[in-house]
Design an enzyme around this catalytic site. Structure first.
Site, PDB file in Angstrom:
ATOM      1  CB  SER A  27     -89.006  19.680  85.398  1.00  0.00           C
ATOM      2  OG  SER A  27     -89.534  19.345  84.138  1.00  0.00           O
TER       3      SER A  27
ATOM      4  CG  PHE B   3     -93.846  22.251  73.714  1.00  0.00           C
ATOM      5  CD1 PHE B   3     -93.688  21.379  74.764  1.00  0.00           C
ATOM      6  CD2 PHE B   3     -95.091  22.849  73.546  1.00  0.00           C
ATOM      7  CE1 PHE B   3     -94.726  21.119  75.657  1.00  0.00           C
ATOM      8  CE2 PHE B   3     -96.134  22.596  74.415  1.00  0.00           C
ATOM      9  CZ  PHE B   3     -95.958  21.726  75.467  1.00  0.00           C
ATOM     10  CB  ALA B   4     -90.915  21.389  67.042  1.00  0.00           C
TER      11      ALA B   4
ATOM     12  CE1 TYR C  22     -86.707  16.679  81.478  1.00  0.00           C
ATOM     13  CE2 TYR C  22     -85.180  16.595  83.311  1.00  0.00           C
ATOM     14  CZ  TYR C  22     -86.398  16.960  82.794  1.00  0.00           C
ATOM     15  OH  TYR C  22     -87.331  17.602  83.588  1.00  0.00           O
TER      16      TYR C  22
ATOM     17  NE  ARG D 172     -82.372  19.574  86.172  1.00  0.00           N
ATOM     18  CZ  ARG D 172     -82.158  18.881  85.067  1.00  0.00           C
ATOM     19  NH1 ARG D 172     -81.073  18.159  84.933  1.00  0.00           N
ATOM     20  NH2 ARG D 172     -83.031  18.887  84.074  1.00  0.00           N
TER      21      ARG D 172
ATOM     22  CB  THR E 125     -88.190  25.043  81.411  1.00  0.00           C
ATOM     23  OG1 THR E 125     -86.879  25.417  81.811  1.00  0.00           O
ATOM     24  CG2 THR E 125     -88.594  25.853  80.181  1.00  0.00           C
TER      25      THR E 125
ATOM     26  CB  SER F  53     -90.462  29.891  79.562  1.00  0.00           C
ATOM     27  OG  SER F  53     -91.606  29.986  78.703  1.00  0.00           O
TER      28      SER F  53
HETATM   29  C1  HEL Z   1     -84.949  19.878  81.031  1.00  0.00           C
HETATM   30  C2  HEL Z   1     -85.856  21.100  80.999  1.00  0.00           C
HETATM   31  C3  HEL Z   1     -85.100  22.347  80.552  1.00  0.00           C
HETATM   32  S1  HEL Z   1     -87.220  20.785  79.883  1.00  0.00           S
HETATM   33  C4  HEL Z   1     -88.152  19.928  81.081  1.00  0.00           C
HETATM   34  C5  HEL Z   1     -89.545  20.412  81.412  1.00  0.00           C
HETATM   35  N1  HEL Z   1     -90.145  21.367  80.559  1.00  0.00           N
HETATM   36  C6  HEL Z   1     -90.559  21.036  79.322  1.00  0.00           C
HETATM   37  O1  HEL Z   1     -90.386  19.943  78.834  1.00  0.00           O
HETATM   38  C7  HEL Z   1     -91.203  22.173  78.539  1.00  0.00           C
HETATM   39  C8  HEL Z   1     -90.478  22.323  77.230  1.00  0.00           C
HETATM   40  C9  HEL Z   1     -91.059  23.451  76.408  1.00  0.00           C
HETATM   41  C10 HEL Z   1     -90.971  24.750  77.129  1.00  0.00           C
HETATM   42  C11 HEL Z   1     -90.961  25.922  76.139  1.00  0.00           C
HETATM   43  N2  HEL Z   1     -89.882  25.791  75.150  1.00  0.00           N
HETATM   44  C12 HEL Z   1     -90.157  25.640  73.847  1.00  0.00           C
HETATM   45  O2  HEL Z   1     -91.281  25.607  73.409  1.00  0.00           O
HETATM   46  C13 HEL Z   1     -88.951  25.514  72.964  1.00  0.00           C
HETATM   47  N3  HEL Z   1     -89.338  25.304  71.564  1.00  0.00           N
HETATM   48  C14 HEL Z   1     -90.701  27.172  76.968  1.00  0.00           C
HETATM   49  O3  HEL Z   1     -89.520  27.539  77.100  1.00  0.00           O
HETATM   50  O4  HEL Z   1     -91.683  27.699  77.507  1.00  0.00           O
HETATM   51  C15 HEL Z   1     -88.950  21.006  82.633  1.00  0.00           C
HETATM   52  O5  HEL Z   1     -89.353  21.796  83.398  1.00  0.00           O
HETATM   53  N4  HEL Z   1     -87.701  20.484  82.377  1.00  0.00           N
HETATM   54  C16 HEL Z   1     -86.577  21.340  82.342  1.00  0.00           C
HETATM   55  C17 HEL Z   1     -85.670  21.069  83.558  1.00  0.00           C
HETATM   56  O6  HEL Z   1     -85.794  19.973  84.121  1.00  0.00           O
HETATM   57  O7  HEL Z   1     -84.865  21.966  83.863  1.00  0.00           O
END
Ligand code: HEL
Length: 349
Positions: free
Chosen positions: A62, A120-121, A159, A285, A301, A326
């Site tokens: 992101s 990604f649940a 978000y 941010r 992430t 991650s």
């Molecule tokens: C708001 C956040 C944290 S999430 C958002 C975006 N990343 C995602 O939406 C990926 C979500 C799934 C990632 C996955 N997690 C899962 O599958 C959990 N079930 C993993 O950890 O690899 C990003 O990048 N942003 C971060 C941000 O802006 O910091």
């Protein structure tokens, strides 16, 4: 700027902790008024046991949202976009509520549901199901619109990746080019970001790069090498590839006022409080550190990679820290300590 000198030993200790908590490797780079500090720990590649290198490229997740916001704010400077106009003025019929504005989208205040919650649940099956898929923007927005909005337009911060998928659609509609062309012509080229790419829908990371490892939900299951993926589920919300050097350059230039007018930058930096120590502006941010310093940037992430990329308000000092895993909350929280080391120095202890 009255900042304490960076605590480089403390920064290395943060990386060591992240590795101890499950990241195969980690890297960090500080650019401080022309002086560069680099530190790494662990492996870029578990298979070959190649050590992490501070120059390794990685997926920024992101942090991409700041790049997309910069393009749209540049278009506002060029009077080709009005931040308080409804999204539907530029993309007729896209959203079910004409009240949702460009500014609300860039500030995560639109209420549009984040389709990744469903996607990604279950972390590993969810990733494997989409890692080679190619989505259109409209398919991603349709996934979001299957759900009710989380809040009335402008009523709250919530978000959502959907917002920056819409941002990508706005970029392509208004410029008449792909987001890749917009990023290259407006940011990557002018700042000479030689390690920064938008290769969607290709899955390969060009040149020397760190592998990224997704931590499975079930303790004890093996890490999943998530390096190769289209990131089509994110695109203008999360698909840029870059390096610590380039992200330091980008946020240094952005906050130093080199990418848009002072008026637009002020709008980007106009923050809504998210929690006690963080706030969100437009694709940006703010984190308020214990030593009283506030830094501006974004976190990322994406499967296999955690990124913190932040700079001081004048852009004079910037820091990027990355761990190549991650879905590991301990590592994500530990890596936040890189900010204290970089911007608070030893007093940050
Ligand atoms: C708001 C956040 C944290 S999430 C958002 C975006 N990343 C995602 O939406 C990926 C979500 C799934 C990632 C996955 N997690 C899962 O599958 C959990 N079930 C993993 O950890 O690899 C990003 O990048 N942003 C971060 C941000 O802006 O910091």
């Amino acid at each position: 700027d009255g900042l304490a000198a960076p605590d480089t030993a403390g920064l290395t200790a943060v990386l060591r902790s992240a590795v101890a908590q499950g990241a195969p490797g980690a890297l960090a780079r500080i650019d401080d008024h022309g002086t560069t500090y680099r530190t790494t720990y662990g492996y870029a590649d578990r298979g070959t046991r190649r050590a992490m290198d501070a120059g390794d490229r990685f997926r920024v997740g992101s942090v991409t949202k700041s790049f997309s916001a910069v393009v749209l704010l540049q278009l506002a400077d060029e009077h080709r976009l009005e931040l308080d106009a409804p999204v539907n003025r530029y993309l007729p019929g896209l959203l079910p509520d004409d009240r949702i504005t460009v500014r609300q989208v860039l500030g995560h205040r639109s209420g549009l549901y984040d389709f990744t919650y469903d996607m990604f649940a279950d972390s590993v099956p969810g990733f494997e199901a989409v890692r080679h898929k190619v989505f259109t923007y409209r398919e991603l927005v349709a996934l979001s619109l299957k759900h009710p909005r989380t809040n009335a337009p402008g009523a709250a911060y919530s978000y959502s990746n959907t917002n920056f998928v819409v941002a990508g659609m706005l970029i392509e509609k208004i410029t008449g080019h792909s987001v890749r062309t917009a990023y290259e012509n407006r940011i990557f080229g002018p700042l000479n970001l030689q390690d920064t790419f938008y290769v969607h829908p290709d899955t390969a990371i060009p040149g020397a790069h760190a592998h990224g490892y997704l931590t499975p939900d079930r303790a004890g299951d093996p890490l999943v090498d998530a390096t190769e993926q289209t990131v089509s589920w994110a695109q203008s919300a999360g698909a840029i590839i870059s390096s610590a050097r380039d992200l330091d350059t980008f946020y240094g230039a952005l906050l130093g006022g080199r990418l848009m007018s002072a008026a637009r930058l002020a709008e980007m930096e106009r923050m809504n409080q998210v929690d006690a120590t963080t706030a969100y502006g437009l694709g940006l941010r703010r984190r308020d550190l214990p030593c009283g310093v506030s830094v501006y940037g974004h976190t990322g992430t994406v499967q296999g990679y955690y990124t913190y990329a932040f700079a001081t308000k004048d852009g004079g000092r910037s820091m990027t820290a990355v761990a190549n895993t991650s879905n590991n909350g301990e590592v994500l929280n530990t890596l936040a300590g890189a900010l204290d080391s970089a911007f608070c120095g030893k007093q940050g202890k």
